[in-house]
Write an enzyme that holds these catalytic residues in place. Sequence first.
Site: not given
Length: 441
Positions: A341, A319, A97, A22-23, A121
């Site tokens: 983070m 993640d 985003r 996805k990223n 998110d």
Amino acid sequence: MNAFEINGGKPLKGEIIPQGAKNEALQVISAVLLTNEKVTISNIPDIVDVNKLIELLGDLGVKVERLNKDTYTFEASNIDLDFFQSEQFKSKGGSLRGSIMIVGPLLARFGKAAIPKPGGDKIGRRRLDTHFLGFEKLGAKFIYNSETGFFNVDATDLRGAYVLLDEASVTGTANVVMAAVLAKGTTTIYNAACEPYLQQLCKMLNRMGAKISGIGSNLITIEGVQQLGGTEHRLLPDMIEIGSFIGLAAMTGSEITIKDVQYKELGIIPEVFRRLGIQLELRGDDLHIPAQKNYEIETFIDGSILTIADAPWPGFTPDLLSIVLVIATQAKGNVLIHQKMFESRLFFVDKLIDMGAQIILCDPHRATIIGLNKQVQLRGIEMTSPDIRAGVALLIAALSASGRSIIHNIEQIERGYQDIDIRLRALGADIKRINAMPKSH
């Protein structure tokens, strides 16, 4: 409202193919705006965040063609720059985003862009300063209009510069790289993120004619070129999905093979799961997880409790911390999870405690997990998913738990995982989609 109903406690078995990352998708799809030639991208995941970005590009005037389930061609030869000032862009861009990722390429090619204040998110403050400061170093000027809620950006004369990023932000680095490839002169980005996704983006841009060196390090050098051409690109498999499936196999005592994982791109991830006692076998480029009755967490060499913390790549990705946390509840031994983070990603542990897990939430960043060694099975409950990654962690907990669980707000899960219920059923999971309103607490 959609929810998942899960009857847990059943071992699963079979093969599963991870979706495209996805990223990476959000970055490389944005990069098609850098050229007027055709770009073909394959292994694109069919998920909400990615589909919204593709739709947004279509609204901008990009010719989008879907060749099959996971392959698209994009041709950005006729872009409508007035679309930025529209209400439609404000509502679409603000809910995604990933929409920040189109700013770098648009500045590079057209010298201007606008961006609504972004959403996404709820995992604490995620600043966009890194992106904006990077663009400003290259010569962009930002004007925030508080009435419209838009940032208007003027970048008619982008020039290469020395950019020291205040944090190694993946999207921030990607955005500055995309802005710099067409800027005049040489740009140096220090404290750059070096995730595989970013390496993929840089390799793709180089195939399009960019001159980027230092790929995979935290010092990237970009020599500006006049224009870029078309290319073909295939996304990596999603490392977060791969980690999720490793966790699923361990928690449910299942034998699962994850296909085509691009093992060399997984970095430290397999090693972290091994430290939790999970056996992994590499067969070709498939990762096989044998059925294990128990798994034991290692300690540090001096016998003290293992700490697993996130860090910028090549450290452990934030993640996957929620997945590690869930797995640890059924391991033999104890572990401290330190989420450095983001500040509110551990708040889902109250649901796991309700399910019977032994967890001490020390503060918003740290949790100590006391492993039950599968002596006490988690029990099914009704719960709501707070964000994508916690949602999948809760899903894994529910699949390992005895009895019935209901997970609400599954739209959050589906922002990041395509057809997750269908793919889990293929492994033998008892999961179905239902309509249910969450009980008010």
